[in-house]
Motif scaffolding. Structure first.
Motif, PDB file in Angstrom:
ATOM      1  N   CYS A  92       0.825  -1.208   0.000  1.00 30.05           N
ATOM      2  CA  CYS A  92       0.000   0.000   0.000  1.00 30.05           C
ATOM      3  C   CYS A  92       0.859   1.258   0.000  1.00 30.05           C
ATOM      4  O   CYS A  92       0.582   2.210  -0.754  1.00 30.05           O
ATOM      5  CB  CYS A  92      -0.939  -0.005   1.204  1.00 30.05           C
ATOM      6  SG  CYS A  92      -2.211  -1.291   1.158  1.00 30.05           S
ATOM      7  N   ILE A  93       1.917   1.271   0.826  1.00 34.70           N
ATOM      8  CA  ILE A  93       2.813   2.434   0.862  1.00 34.70           C
ATOM      9  C   ILE A  93       3.483   2.619  -0.494  1.00 34.70           C
ATOM     10  O   ILE A  93       3.554   3.735  -1.029  1.00 34.70           O
ATOM     11  CB  ILE A  93       3.864   2.263   1.972  1.00 34.70           C
ATOM     12  CG1 ILE A  93       3.198   2.316   3.349  1.00 34.70           C
ATOM     13  CG2 ILE A  93       4.947   3.339   1.863  1.00 34.70           C
ATOM     14  CD1 ILE A  93       4.145   2.003   4.492  1.00 34.70           C
ATOM     15  N   PHE A  94       3.976   1.533  -1.065  1.00 30.95           N
ATOM     16  CA  PHE A  94       4.675   1.582  -2.348  1.00 30.95           C
ATOM     17  C   PHE A  94       3.751   2.097  -3.457  1.00 30.95           C
ATOM     18  O   PHE A  94       4.096   3.028  -4.193  1.00 30.95           O
ATOM     19  CB  PHE A  94       5.202   0.188  -2.686  1.00 30.95           C
ATOM     20  CG  PHE A  94       5.740   0.048  -4.080  1.00 30.95           C
ATOM     21  CD1 PHE A  94       6.940   0.635  -4.436  1.00 30.95           C
ATOM     22  CD2 PHE A  94       5.044  -0.678  -5.039  1.00 30.95           C
ATOM     23  CE1 PHE A  94       7.438   0.507  -5.727  1.00 30.95           C
ATOM     24  CE2 PHE A  94       5.528  -0.814  -6.318  1.00 30.95           C
ATOM     25  CZ  PHE A  94       6.727  -0.223  -6.660  1.00 30.95           C
ATOM     26  N   ALA A  95       2.557   1.505  -3.562  1.00 24.55           N
ATOM     27  CA  ALA A  95       1.657   1.864  -4.657  1.00 24.55           C
ATOM     28  C   ALA A  95       1.116   3.280  -4.513  1.00 24.55           C
ATOM     29  O   ALA A  95       1.142   4.068  -5.462  1.00 24.55           O
ATOM     30  CB  ALA A  95       0.504   0.857  -4.728  1.00 24.55           C
ATOM     31  N   ILE A  96       0.633   3.618  -3.321  1.00 20.82           N
ATOM     32  CA  ILE A  96       0.014   4.941  -3.130  1.00 20.82           C
ATOM     33  C   ILE A  96       1.050   6.045  -3.272  1.00 20.82           C
ATOM     34  O   ILE A  96       0.814   7.056  -3.950  1.00 20.82           O
ATOM     35  CB  ILE A  96      -0.685   4.997  -1.763  1.00 20.82           C
ATOM     36  CG1 ILE A  96      -1.870   4.021  -1.736  1.00 20.82           C
ATOM     37  CG2 ILE A  96      -1.172   6.415  -1.466  1.00 20.82           C
ATOM     38  CD1 ILE A  96      -2.519   3.871  -0.382  1.00 20.82           C
ATOM     39  N   SER A  97       2.231   5.867  -2.644  1.00 22.19           N
ATOM     40  CA  SER A  97       3.281   6.893  -2.740  1.00 22.19           C
ATOM     41  C   SER A  97       3.734   7.080  -4.184  1.00 22.19           C
ATOM     42  O   SER A  97       3.875   8.207  -4.665  1.00 22.19           O
ATOM     43  CB  SER A  97       4.467   6.519  -1.858  1.00 22.19           C
ATOM     44  OG  SER A  97       4.078   6.375  -0.513  1.00 22.19           O
ATOM     45  N   ALA A  98       3.976   5.954  -4.880  1.00 19.78           N
ATOM     46  CA  ALA A  98       4.459   6.036  -6.256  1.00 19.78           C
ATOM     47  C   ALA A  98       3.429   6.700  -7.170  1.00 19.78           C
ATOM     48  O   ALA A  98       3.783   7.546  -7.998  1.00 19.78           O
ATOM     49  CB  ALA A  98       4.806   4.641  -6.779  1.00 19.78           C
ATOM     50  N   VAL A  99       2.156   6.344  -7.018  1.00 16.79           N
ATOM     51  CA  VAL A  99       1.121   6.922  -7.881  1.00 16.79           C
ATOM     52  C   VAL A  99       0.967   8.415  -7.623  1.00 16.79           C
ATOM     53  O   VAL A  99       0.815   9.212  -8.560  1.00 16.79           O
ATOM     54  CB  VAL A  99      -0.218   6.183  -7.677  1.00 16.79           C
ATOM     55  CG1 VAL A  99      -1.359   6.932  -8.364  1.00 16.79           C
ATOM     56  CG2 VAL A  99      -0.125   4.769  -8.222  1.00 16.79           C
ATOM     57  N   ILE A 235      -9.076   8.108 -14.217  1.00 16.20           N
ATOM     58  CA  ILE A 235      -8.834   6.876 -14.967  1.00 16.20           C
ATOM     59  C   ILE A 235      -7.345   6.529 -14.980  1.00 16.20           C
ATOM     60  O   ILE A 235      -6.954   5.371 -14.797  1.00 16.20           O
ATOM     61  CB  ILE A 235      -9.370   7.009 -16.405  1.00 16.20           C
ATOM     62  CG1 ILE A 235     -10.901   7.096 -16.408  1.00 16.20           C
ATOM     63  CG2 ILE A 235      -8.918   5.845 -17.255  1.00 16.20           C
ATOM     64  CD1 ILE A 235     -11.604   5.865 -15.895  1.00 16.20           C
ATOM     65  N   THR A 236      -6.501   7.543 -15.187  1.00 14.66           N
ATOM     66  CA  THR A 236      -5.050   7.310 -15.207  1.00 14.66           C
ATOM     67  C   THR A 236      -4.560   6.835 -13.849  1.00 14.66           C
ATOM     68  O   THR A 236      -3.723   5.928 -13.761  1.00 14.66           O
ATOM     69  CB  THR A 236      -4.315   8.599 -15.606  1.00 14.66           C
ATOM     70  OG1 THR A 236      -4.861   9.107 -16.816  1.00 14.66           O
ATOM     71  CG2 THR A 236      -2.833   8.333 -15.809  1.00 14.66           C
ATOM     72  N   THR A 237      -5.083   7.416 -12.784  1.00 17.08           N
ATOM     73  CA  THR A 237      -4.695   7.008 -11.440  1.00 17.08           C
ATOM     74  C   THR A 237      -5.107   5.575 -11.162  1.00 17.08           C
ATOM     75  O   THR A 237      -4.329   4.788 -10.595  1.00 17.08           O
ATOM     76  CB  THR A 237      -5.328   7.946 -10.398  1.00 17.08           C
ATOM     77  OG1 THR A 237      -4.882   9.288 -10.640  1.00 17.08           O
ATOM     78  CG2 THR A 237      -4.943   7.533  -8.991  1.00 17.08           C
ATOM     79  N   LEU A 238      -6.326   5.209 -11.553  1.00 12.37           N
ATOM     80  CA  LEU A 238      -6.790   3.841 -11.332  1.00 12.37           C
ATOM     81  C   LEU A 238      -5.938   2.844 -12.101  1.00 12.37           C
ATOM     82  O   LEU A 238      -5.519   1.816 -11.552  1.00 12.37           O
ATOM     83  CB  LEU A 238      -8.258   3.719 -11.753  1.00 12.37           C
ATOM     84  CG  LEU A 238      -8.873   2.318 -11.660  1.00 12.37           C
ATOM     85  CD1 LEU A 238      -8.823   1.800 -10.234  1.00 12.37           C
ATOM     86  CD2 LEU A 238     -10.302   2.320 -12.185  1.00 12.37           C
ATOM     87  N   LEU A 241      -2.549   2.605 -10.503  1.00  8.03           N
ATOM     88  CA  LEU A 241      -2.627   1.926  -9.207  1.00  8.03           C
ATOM     89  C   LEU A 241      -2.647   0.417  -9.391  1.00  8.03           C
ATOM     90  O   LEU A 241      -1.966  -0.329  -8.670  1.00  8.03           O
ATOM     91  CB  LEU A 241      -3.876   2.384  -8.460  1.00  8.03           C
ATOM     92  CG  LEU A 241      -3.983   2.034  -6.979  1.00  8.03           C
ATOM     93  CD1 LEU A 241      -2.894   2.722  -6.177  1.00  8.03           C
ATOM     94  CD2 LEU A 241      -5.358   2.413  -6.443  1.00  8.03           C
ATOM     95  N   ILE A 242      -3.409  -0.054 -10.376  1.00  8.17           N
ATOM     96  CA  ILE A 242      -3.474  -1.491 -10.647  1.00  8.17           C
ATOM     97  C   ILE A 242      -2.113  -2.015 -11.093  1.00  8.17           C
ATOM     98  O   ILE A 242      -1.630  -3.044 -10.602  1.00  8.17           O
ATOM     99  CB  ILE A 242      -4.546  -1.778 -11.711  1.00  8.17           C
ATOM    100  CG1 ILE A 242      -5.933  -1.441 -11.167  1.00  8.17           C
ATOM    101  CG2 ILE A 242      -4.496  -3.230 -12.158  1.00  8.17           C
ATOM    102  CD1 ILE A 242      -7.033  -1.498 -12.196  1.00  8.17           C
TER     103      ILE A 242
END
Length: 312
Positions: A92-99, A235-238, A241-242
């Motif tokens: 969660c930290i990796f994905a949310i921070s990176a996005v 849309i780009t964020t979603l 995130l995936i």
């Protein structure tokens, strides 16, 4: 007698004509043509996405030797392991921070390129897309050399300022920073090109009207640019995130989950326990845990897009 003999032939000819007319009418329908054109893609999705998804669900209900049905036993085992919750937290930290950083950098760079004269934009777009075009495994190997504890180019440069050496991949916090940095470097150009396309679709009349009303630079971005780009941003964020949650190459090559499992994310830890640990059902269970997290994010983002569409 001749009429009786010819009557069945007439009936068959009438039926054949009706079938041809029905097929012709069906092919003339836009919905039918659209379905036939998308059928190859539907078959590919079914073969490479839907079938593996259901097969992984089946694997997650088996024991280690894949000979006995154990239901939710693998998930119960995972919930009792501290390493699993560490992986959830790190993912969660990796994905949310990176996005977040990719979206922010992409937005800033897109504005910069958008304001460049038209005849120079192609050159800038080409240069800025290079990190996204290079295969992640290849670019990560270059970053691995930059972070190398003995020959780090970063540490060599920082030494001129009296800083370092920094254990980029040897310390847990620095290792997390390193994998996020590489992911941001790789993914920011995707945000940039999407946001640049959205910026070009914003009518100039809106900016002119805002300038007449006395809006400054920040107010034009907040009240004109962002509202017009909200759907593209969502849309780009979603999508990012995936992709970021399922990222494997960067973490695997850069840190291999170390030090002491402190940079493992779902994909790399599923590989560790499933392939290297010879427990494929448990690895499938780890990878499936991404589904509810991403499903919740998708529901909120898509519902917000649908709500704005209904209001419009």
């Amino acid at each position: 007698m001749a009429d009786v003999a010819l009557h069945p032939n007439r009936v068959q000819a009438t039926k054949a004509t009706r079938r041809r007319n029905g097929l012709h009418n069906a092919l003339r329908r836009k919905s039918t043509v659209a379905f036939l054109m998308t059928l190859p893609l539907i078959l590919l999705v079914a073969a490479f996405v839907i079938y593996p998804a259901f097969y992984s669900l089946h694997l997650a209900t088996l024991n280690k030797s894949m000979t006995k049905f154990i239901g939710l036993g693998n998930f119960e085992f995972l919930f009792k392991r501290d390493t699993f919750w560490l992986v959830v937290k790190q993912s969660c930290i990796f994905a949310i921070s990176a996005v977040i950083f990719k979206a922010l950098i992409g937005f800033i760079v897109a504005h910069f390129v958008h304001n460049v004269p038209a005849h120079k934009q192609r050159r800038w777009r080409g240069m800025l897309l290079v990190p996204w075009v290079i295969p992640p495994a290849m670019s990560t190997l270059a970053w691995l050399w930059l972070f190398d504890p003995s020959y780090s180019a970063f540490n060599y440069t920082l030494s001129f300022f009296g800083i370092g050496p920094i254990p980029w991949t040897g310390d847990a916090n620095w290792a997390r920073f390193s994998v996020i940095l590489v992911n941001v470097w790789y993914g920011a150009p995707f945000f940039m090109i999407m946001y640049l396309a959205a910026l070009k679709s914003v009518p100039e009349q809106l900016y002119e009207a805002a300038a007449i009303d006395g809006a400054n630079w920040w107010q034009r971005i907040w009240y004109v640019t962002l509202p017009m780009m909200r759907n593209i941003i969502a849309i780009t964020t979603l999508f990012s995130l995936i992709v970021t949650f399922a990222n494997f190459d960067i973490v695997r090559i850069l840190t291999a989950g170390g030090p002491l499992d402190h940079t493992h994310i779902f994909a790399t830890w599923a590989f560790r326990v499933g392939i290297e640990g010879s427990d494929i059902p448990l690895g499938a269970s780890v990878s499936l845990f991404m589904v509810p997290i991403l499903a919740v994010a998708a529901i909120f983002i898509l519902r917000d897009i649908s709500k704005r569409g209904n209001e419009a």
